[in-house]
Motif scaffolding. Structure first.
Motif, PDB file in Angstrom:
ATOM      1  N   ARG A  71       0.916  -1.052  -0.068  1.00  0.00           N
ATOM      2  CA  ARG A  71       0.049  -0.031   0.112  1.00  0.00           C
ATOM      3  C   ARG A  71       0.769   1.172  -0.099  1.00  0.00           C
ATOM      4  NH1 ARG A  71      -3.566  -2.917   3.565  1.00  0.00           N
ATOM      5  NH2 ARG A  71      -2.577  -2.034   5.358  1.00  0.00           N
ATOM      6  N   LYS A  72       1.939   1.373   0.816  1.00  0.00           N
ATOM      7  CA  LYS A  72       2.714   2.338   0.905  1.00  0.00           C
ATOM      8  C   LYS A  72       3.564   2.672  -0.391  1.00  0.00           C
ATOM      9  CE  LYS A  72       3.688   2.603   5.753  1.00  0.00           C
ATOM     10  NZ  LYS A  72       4.624   2.481   6.977  1.00  0.00           N
ATOM     11  N   PHE A  73       4.003   1.544  -1.099  1.00  0.00           N
ATOM     12  CA  PHE A  73       4.624   1.547  -2.493  1.00  0.00           C
ATOM     13  C   PHE A  73       3.645   2.252  -3.352  1.00  0.00           C
ATOM     14  CE2 PHE A  73       5.334  -0.461  -6.513  1.00  0.00           C
ATOM     15  CZ  PHE A  73       6.427  -0.032  -6.854  1.00  0.00           C
ATOM     16  N   LEU A  74       2.503   1.819  -3.552  1.00  0.00           N
ATOM     17  CA  LEU A  74       1.393   2.302  -4.486  1.00  0.00           C
ATOM     18  C   LEU A  74       0.999   3.717  -4.093  1.00  0.00           C
ATOM     19  CD1 LEU A  74      -0.999  -0.810  -4.610  1.00  0.00           C
ATOM     20  CD2 LEU A  74       0.491  -0.031  -6.327  1.00  0.00           C
ATOM     21  N   LEU A  75       1.141   4.052  -2.793  1.00  0.00           N
ATOM     22  CA  LEU A  75       0.645   5.708  -2.493  1.00  0.00           C
ATOM     23  C   LEU A  75       1.566   6.203  -2.899  1.00  0.00           C
ATOM     24  CD1 LEU A  75      -1.364   7.295  -1.240  1.00  0.00           C
ATOM     25  CD2 LEU A  75      -0.188   6.960   1.111  1.00  0.00           C
ATOM     26  N   ALA A 110       7.423  -5.695  -8.235  1.00  0.00           N
ATOM     27  CA  ALA A 110       8.429  -4.531  -7.769  1.00  0.00           C
ATOM     28  C   ALA A 110       8.689  -4.494  -6.305  1.00  0.00           C
ATOM     29  CB  ALA A 110       7.745  -2.975  -7.935  1.00  0.00           C
ATOM     30  N   ILE A 111       8.029  -5.213  -5.626  1.00  0.00           N
ATOM     31  CA  ILE A 111       8.275  -5.450  -4.056  1.00  0.00           C
ATOM     32  C   ILE A 111       8.605  -6.866  -3.859  1.00  0.00           C
ATOM     33  CG2 ILE A 111       7.014  -3.319  -3.325  1.00  0.00           C
ATOM     34  CD1 ILE A 111       4.931  -5.414  -2.029  1.00  0.00           C
ATOM     35  N   LYS A 112       8.746  -7.579  -4.802  1.00  0.00           N
ATOM     36  CA  LYS A 112       9.002  -9.084  -4.514  1.00  0.00           C
ATOM     37  C   LYS A 112      10.199  -9.432  -3.911  1.00  0.00           C
ATOM     38  CE  LYS A 112       9.299 -13.553  -6.889  1.00  0.00           C
ATOM     39  NZ  LYS A 112       9.200 -14.133  -8.257  1.00  0.00           N
ATOM     40  N   PRO A 113      11.470  -8.510  -3.971  1.00  0.00           N
ATOM     41  CA  PRO A 113      12.709  -8.787  -3.091  1.00  0.00           C
ATOM     42  C   PRO A 113      12.413  -8.451  -1.656  1.00  0.00           C
ATOM     43  CG  PRO A 113      13.317  -7.426  -5.101  1.00  0.00           C
ATOM     44  CD  PRO A 113      11.788  -7.669  -4.961  1.00  0.00           C
ATOM     45  N   ILE A 114      11.487  -7.686  -1.279  1.00  0.00           N
ATOM     46  CA  ILE A 114      11.113  -7.120   0.021  1.00  0.00           C
ATOM     47  C   ILE A 114      10.516  -8.315   0.520  1.00  0.00           C
ATOM     48  CG2 ILE A 114      10.082  -5.362   1.574  1.00  0.00           C
ATOM     49  CD1 ILE A 114      10.603  -3.322  -0.477  1.00  0.00           C
ATOM     50  N   ILE A 115       9.417  -9.002  -0.337  1.00  0.00           N
ATOM     51  CA  ILE A 115       8.457  -9.803   0.135  1.00  0.00           C
ATOM     52  C   ILE A 115       9.394 -11.223   0.591  1.00  0.00           C
ATOM     53  CG2 ILE A 115       6.715 -11.478  -0.407  1.00  0.00           C
ATOM     54  CD1 ILE A 115       5.603  -9.212  -2.001  1.00  0.00           C
ATOM     55  N   LEU A 129      -3.135   1.824 -12.714  1.00  0.00           N
ATOM     56  CA  LEU A 129      -3.417   0.498 -12.945  1.00  0.00           C
ATOM     57  C   LEU A 129      -2.115  -0.188 -13.323  1.00  0.00           C
ATOM     58  CD1 LEU A 129      -6.467   1.142 -15.358  1.00  0.00           C
ATOM     59  CD2 LEU A 129      -6.322   0.315 -13.097  1.00  0.00           C
ATOM     60  N   LEU A 130      -1.160   0.207 -14.237  1.00  0.00           N
ATOM     61  CA  LEU A 130       0.099  -0.203 -14.350  1.00  0.00           C
ATOM     62  C   LEU A 130       0.885  -0.462 -12.930  1.00  0.00           C
ATOM     63  CD1 LEU A 130       1.590   1.292 -17.575  1.00  0.00           C
ATOM     64  CD2 LEU A 130       0.403  -0.918 -17.325  1.00  0.00           C
ATOM     65  N   ILE A 131       0.977   0.366 -12.313  1.00  0.00           N
ATOM     66  CA  ILE A 131       1.631   0.243 -10.924  1.00  0.00           C
ATOM     67  C   ILE A 131       0.911  -0.712 -10.069  1.00  0.00           C
ATOM     68  CG2 ILE A 131       2.288   1.372  -8.755  1.00  0.00           C
ATOM     69  CD1 ILE A 131       2.500   4.240 -10.401  1.00  0.00           C
ATOM     70  N   VAL A 132      -0.335  -0.637  -9.937  1.00  0.00           N
ATOM     71  CA  VAL A 132      -1.147  -1.790  -9.184  1.00  0.00           C
ATOM     72  C   VAL A 132      -0.897  -3.154  -9.885  1.00  0.00           C
ATOM     73  CG1 VAL A 132      -3.379  -2.965  -8.809  1.00  0.00           C
ATOM     74  CG2 VAL A 132      -2.989  -0.219  -8.383  1.00  0.00           C
ATOM     75  N   ALA A 133      -0.765  -3.321 -11.034  1.00  0.00           N
ATOM     76  CA  ALA A 133      -0.612  -4.590 -11.572  1.00  0.00           C
ATOM     77  C   ALA A 133       0.864  -5.174 -11.622  1.00  0.00           C
ATOM     78  CB  ALA A 133      -0.895  -4.489 -13.089  1.00  0.00           C
ATOM     79  N   PHE A 134       1.825  -4.329 -11.458  1.00  0.00           N
ATOM     80  CA  PHE A 134       3.166  -4.736 -11.299  1.00  0.00           C
ATOM     81  C   PHE A 134       3.806  -4.608 -10.044  1.00  0.00           C
ATOM     82  CE2 PHE A 134       2.862  -4.016 -15.933  1.00  0.00           C
ATOM     83  CZ  PHE A 134       3.244  -5.222 -16.601  1.00  0.00           C
ATOM     84  N   SER A 135       3.040  -3.930  -8.879  1.00  0.00           N
ATOM     85  CA  SER A 135       3.577  -3.580  -7.616  1.00  0.00           C
ATOM     86  C   SER A 135       4.056  -4.930  -7.010  1.00  0.00           C
ATOM     87  CB  SER A 135       2.363  -2.980  -6.950  1.00  0.00           C
ATOM     88  OG  SER A 135       1.069  -3.803  -6.557  1.00  0.00           O
ATOM     89  N   ASN A 136       3.181  -6.048  -7.067  1.00  0.00           N
ATOM     90  CA  ASN A 136       3.919  -7.293  -6.258  1.00  0.00           C
ATOM     91  C   ASN A 136       5.325  -7.612  -6.976  1.00  0.00           C
ATOM     92  OD1 ASN A 136       1.812  -7.529  -4.677  1.00  0.00           O
ATOM     93  ND2 ASN A 136       0.569  -8.786  -6.021  1.00  0.00           N
TER      94      ASN A 136
END
Length: 412
Positions: A7-11, A183-188, A174-181
């Motif tokens: 959520r913070k990344f998207l915001l 983008a933060i995959k290393p953090i996850i 929409l693009l950011i939402v679609a690719f957010s996971n």
């Protein structure tokens, strides 16, 4: 935790894009408005120098290479004479929106305006005009230029830019939402490895601790009951508590692991508060509880009970000798949240920095010989649980009391 990071990344990403688009639109608008003002001032200056004639040779020279006779017809203007507070029309042949009567009706405003500034803008009958007053003897000749033809293209451009910006913002969002996971995959991955490591390491450490405890008990049974075996047992118990706390913290870190439902916060808070009566009474501390009935929130019963216990245990542990512990649960002023406040006497807390109290392993007393038990992860766990419930928690100091405030949204 992961959802909060996403959520913070998207915001942050969407806000950054919004600010870029806003700066771009603002920059283009500012440049266009400056350009329009420069053109207005240039036309008014030429009118003043050429007695209201834009088609003369002198006007041609004034405009320079940009001069085209056909373009001069786009400017709508008129001029008046002001003398002894009397306004008289001078040239009304280049405008149709203003007549002699309207000039008379606005004469006072015209006189007042030119006394205030020789150049400026004013509204006449709902239309906006730029003006330039030139003094000639005891009178003024004031040239008025209709700003609408000059600013209409800027307004159209701004509207188009806003539409394009909103469409672009929606598209990129929409693009950011679609690719957010992704983008933060290393953090996850790092976070999950950390949680897995804490849990696995905790279970692995329990085995040698259990063996040490068993060996110590065997030594006591064999007659070796002295201060060393007692110290060993205390340290084993301390390490076991630390490991259990770390494992609980790792398990409660993810909201997905908790099944939230509408529960009675008042009953759970009262149950937790009752369990500390004997402890505080035994320590000679005053205990006051005020809980409003039937305040419902979205949470998980056992976890919320543990959260209340953490806050009450912290208050009991760090309360001054013969001090007071105050617990209250009430709705907020706007009745949107249930607010649990836990306060304890803390005379030495006036100049303490409370901004780090919810960090893991943080303790206000940095001394390793502190007489207070604990590892500095209780409030960190409280913060994790509060986040899992979508609430807010904060610590502070209020008139001799250390205070923790927990807010959860009411569920009607």
């Amino acid at each position: 935790m992961i959802k909060q990071v996403r959520r913070k990344f998207l915001l942050i990403s969407i806000m950054a894009l919004f600010l870029v688009l806003l700066a771009l639109i603002g920059g283009v608008t500012t440049v266009s408005m400056i350009r329009d003002d420069q053109e207005m001032n240039s036309v008014l200056t030429v009118l003043a120098k050429n007695n209201g004639n834009l088609l003369s040779k002198r006007a041609h020279k004034s405009f320079g290479a940009n001069y085209k006779p056909d373009n001069m017809f786009k400017y709508r203007f008129f001029s008046v004479t002001v003398k002894n507070k009397t306004v008289s029309p001078k040239d009304m042949t280049h405008i149709y929106a203003i007549d002699d009567q309207q000039i008379a009706d606005n004469s006072r405003r015209i006189v007042r305006q030119i006394k205030f500034a020789k150049r400026g803008k004013m509204r006449i009958n709902g239309s906006r005009y730029a003006y330039y007053a030139v003094k000639k003897g005891s009178s003024y000749t004031v040239y008025f230029l209709d700003t609408y033809p000059l600013t209409s293209s800027t307004r159209s451009m701004i509207r188009l830019a806003i539409v394009i910006a909103l469409v672009s913002l929606a598209f990129f969002a929409l693009l950011i939402v679609a690719f957010s996971n992704r983008a933060i995959k290393p953090i996850i991955l790092a976070y999950r490895k950390q949680q897995s490591f804490i849990t696995n390491a905790g279970h692995e450490l329990k085995t040698p601790l259990a063996i040490i405890a068993a060996n110590t008990e065997m030594e006591e049974m064999l007659g070796k009951d002295d201060e060393w075996t007692k110290s060993t047992k205390e340290q084993v118990a301390r390490l076991t508590d630390l490991i259990n706390s770390l494992i609980r913290l790792a398990r409660f870190a993810e909201k997905d692991e908790l099944k939230l439902s509408r529960i009675n916060f008042s009953e759970i808070a009262q149950k937790a508060a009752n369990s500390f009566k004997s402890i505080l009474s035994k320590d000679g501390k005053e205990y006051q509880v005020e809980i409003d009935p039937d305040l419902y929130v979205n949470a998980e019963p056992q976890t919320l009970y543990e959260l209340c216990n953490i806050l009450l245990d912290n208050a009991a542990k760090y309360c001054d000798d013969n001090g007071r512990v105050l617990v209250s649960l009430k709705p907020s002023k706007l009745s949107q949240t249930a607010v649990l406040t836990v306060k304890n006497s803390y005379a030495a807390g006036k100049n303490v920095d409370y901004s780090h109290f919810f960090e893991r392993f943080y303790r206000a007393d940095e001394s390793h010989n502190s007489s207070k038990s604990g590892f500095g992860i209780g409030l960190s766990m409280a913060s994790e649980l509060t986040n899992a419930f979508g609430g807010k928690i904060k610590a502070g100091y209020d008139d001799g009391f250390f205070k923790i405030t927990l807010s959860l949204r009411l569920k009607k």
